[in-house]
Design a protein around this motif. Sequence first.
Motif, PDB file in Angstrom:
ATOM      1  N   GLN A 165      45.431  16.893  65.761  1.00  0.00           N
ATOM      2  CA  GLN A 165      44.745  18.178  65.788  1.00  0.00           C
ATOM      3  C   GLN A 165      43.258  18.022  65.519  1.00  0.00           C
ATOM      4  OE1 GLN A 165      47.302  20.097  62.852  1.00  0.00           O
ATOM      5  NE2 GLN A 165      48.135  21.438  64.460  1.00  0.00           N
ATOM      6  N   ARG A 214      51.393  14.262  71.301  1.00  0.00           N
ATOM      7  CA  ARG A 214      50.913  15.602  70.979  1.00  0.00           C
ATOM      8  C   ARG A 214      49.414  15.734  71.253  1.00  0.00           C
ATOM      9  NH1 ARG A 214      53.045  16.527  64.952  1.00  0.00           N
ATOM     10  NH2 ARG A 214      52.371  14.340  64.852  1.00  0.00           N
ATOM     11  N   GLU A 219      47.811  18.397  73.957  1.00  0.00           N
ATOM     12  CA  GLU A 219      46.722  19.323  73.638  1.00  0.00           C
ATOM     13  C   GLU A 219      45.585  19.197  74.645  1.00  0.00           C
ATOM     14  OE1 GLU A 219      44.379  22.240  71.902  1.00  0.00           O
ATOM     15  OE2 GLU A 219      46.539  21.837  71.833  1.00  0.00           O
ATOM     16  N   ARG A 240      46.578  21.123  77.655  1.00  0.00           N
ATOM     17  CA  ARG A 240      46.435  22.571  77.459  1.00  0.00           C
ATOM     18  C   ARG A 240      44.992  23.010  77.636  1.00  0.00           C
ATOM     19  NH1 ARG A 240      44.747  26.198  74.172  1.00  0.00           N
ATOM     20  NH2 ARG A 240      43.935  24.685  72.689  1.00  0.00           N
TER      21      ARG A 240
END
Length: 613
Positions: free
Chosen positions: A332, A546, A550, A553
């Motif tokens: 993240q 992940r 992202e 996206r």
Amino acid sequence: MCGITGWIAFRRDLSAEQAALDAMTATMLCRGPDAEGTWLSPSAALGHRRLSVIDLTGGVQPMVAQTPDGPVVLTYSGEAYNFVELRDELRRRGHTFRTASDTEVVLRGYLEWGEGVADQLTGMYALGIWDGRVDRLVLLRDRLGIKPLYYYETEDGVIFGSEAKAILAHPEVEPVVDTDGMRELFAFVKEPGRSVWAGMREVKPGNLVVLDRSGLRERAYWRLEAAEHRDDTETTVRRVRELLEDSVQHQVVADVPQCVLLSGGLDSSALTALAGRHLAERGERTRTFTVDFEQPEAFRPDELRGSQDAPFAREVVEHVGTVHHDIRLDHQELANPEVRRATVSARDLPFGFGEADNSLYLLFKAVREHSTVALSGESADEIFGGYPWFHHPTVQQAPMFPWVTASGLSPKSHPTKLINPELLVGTLDVPGYWQQRYAQSVAEIPAVPGEDEHERRMREFCYVHLTSLLGMLLDRKDRMSMAVGLEVRVPICDHRLVEYVYNTPWSMKTFDGREKSLLRAAVQDLLPRSVVERVKALYPHTQETRYVRELQRQVAELLSDDHRAVEFFDRDALTKAARGLPEAVEPDEREAFERVLDLAVWLDVRRPTIKLS
């Protein structure tokens, strides 16, 4: 470290241009968070932002030396590592000093030697000197180009700065990128002296630029020269160790907390051990920092990253006895649009190293909470032949930049296949640019009498790495570190070491049949055997699916919004890759995601006018 900027104009009064100078200087805040200074006269306006490292209360800039014939003013970024020796020499020549800073040594050095001060300095630096005695500006950049310095010619003078953003902040400079600038962006080959911004130039490494009322001139005060290497292998190994020891000893001088960036590879581990010895003599323990990622158990080795850094780094920590910090990043953080915005803004460019820039920025941000100065192992691979492609016969035989060939390229392709082919091969003709730039680069390499064809070829290898690829890596390191006010020093870039190793024959650089033979032999007594024998691994990246998800996206959002950045890519291929399973995304597709996202940020932040012909 600091950031510098300035404006010279011979047909207007700059004394009234405080607002413009302040705007330019303000862009350097991240490079110099500790202090700000400006100096104006009718023909010259100089600005400075300071990161205090040596003589924290002295060294205020711009620094002025008043002479009977007029002021001499210095705005200076970097470190002159031999400033103590130079200060002693200048005192013998009758100079007196008010501060303990290296800045004053550089200024007094100019008063003594003029432009010849360039030959006296050892270190990393970019500086501007306004000589009010003769109305002349001297811009000077270190030999390897560790510190950046740009300039923009005007009708009656020049505007300069540590970064392009300082010049772009000038009210009379337009952010224009032409075909040549776009070609430089997409080619992943750095041409010394070129900027992507129209009308803007970079002071070449090892060069100085002189401006007076008769015009602007640039000349080299240093370049890589070819010479016959007369030392045998044993002597060469010993000399490499001596030069490295001396460089590290000079670069652990600071009045602020310092550390070493430790990857567990040969280069950074050697610096850790050497720095540890010198700091221990002063009663200090070395701090070390290693970057790692969440879920390290998901690591999968490949041909460029055969092992993880953290286990080897821990062995060095135990061996040397450092105060260690692991900086672990999650997907993240790495994919955070604000982090990407920070890195792209720091670079002033849309294309860098993608996720590697983001992780480096986050690493430096964490390091800055503990230290102001860090040592890093940049240039070891370029100098000693560390990259895997140095040793690949097919790459060795190709008349092309080695990292281009090694990426699986031919003159008709590119590492990112999702770039719009009409732009890449048509408008920009990147393949033709590669051929042209490579021919120009190798044509300037001095020959050594009696050098056989293979030795000549490998000299070319080393030369283009040192004059092109290293420039991109040093620029990346400078921008990501200075974005958070961290000074990163690169001891292996000491020009004396570079000169010496450059002229050792390839057969000696690989005398044990491996990469970086000379460096390994020179430091093997300092390190755990596992680190000495470790195979080169490139800067790490996350293998988290992940993270890729992202990226997909965010790219899908750009496609949905029909962002301007998309027009530079193959839209259909980009759409297909963004919709695929993240674990099925190919490396070049992932690189395309990074590039289109970076480009979108750059277009939004810089709002350049792009003029393609």
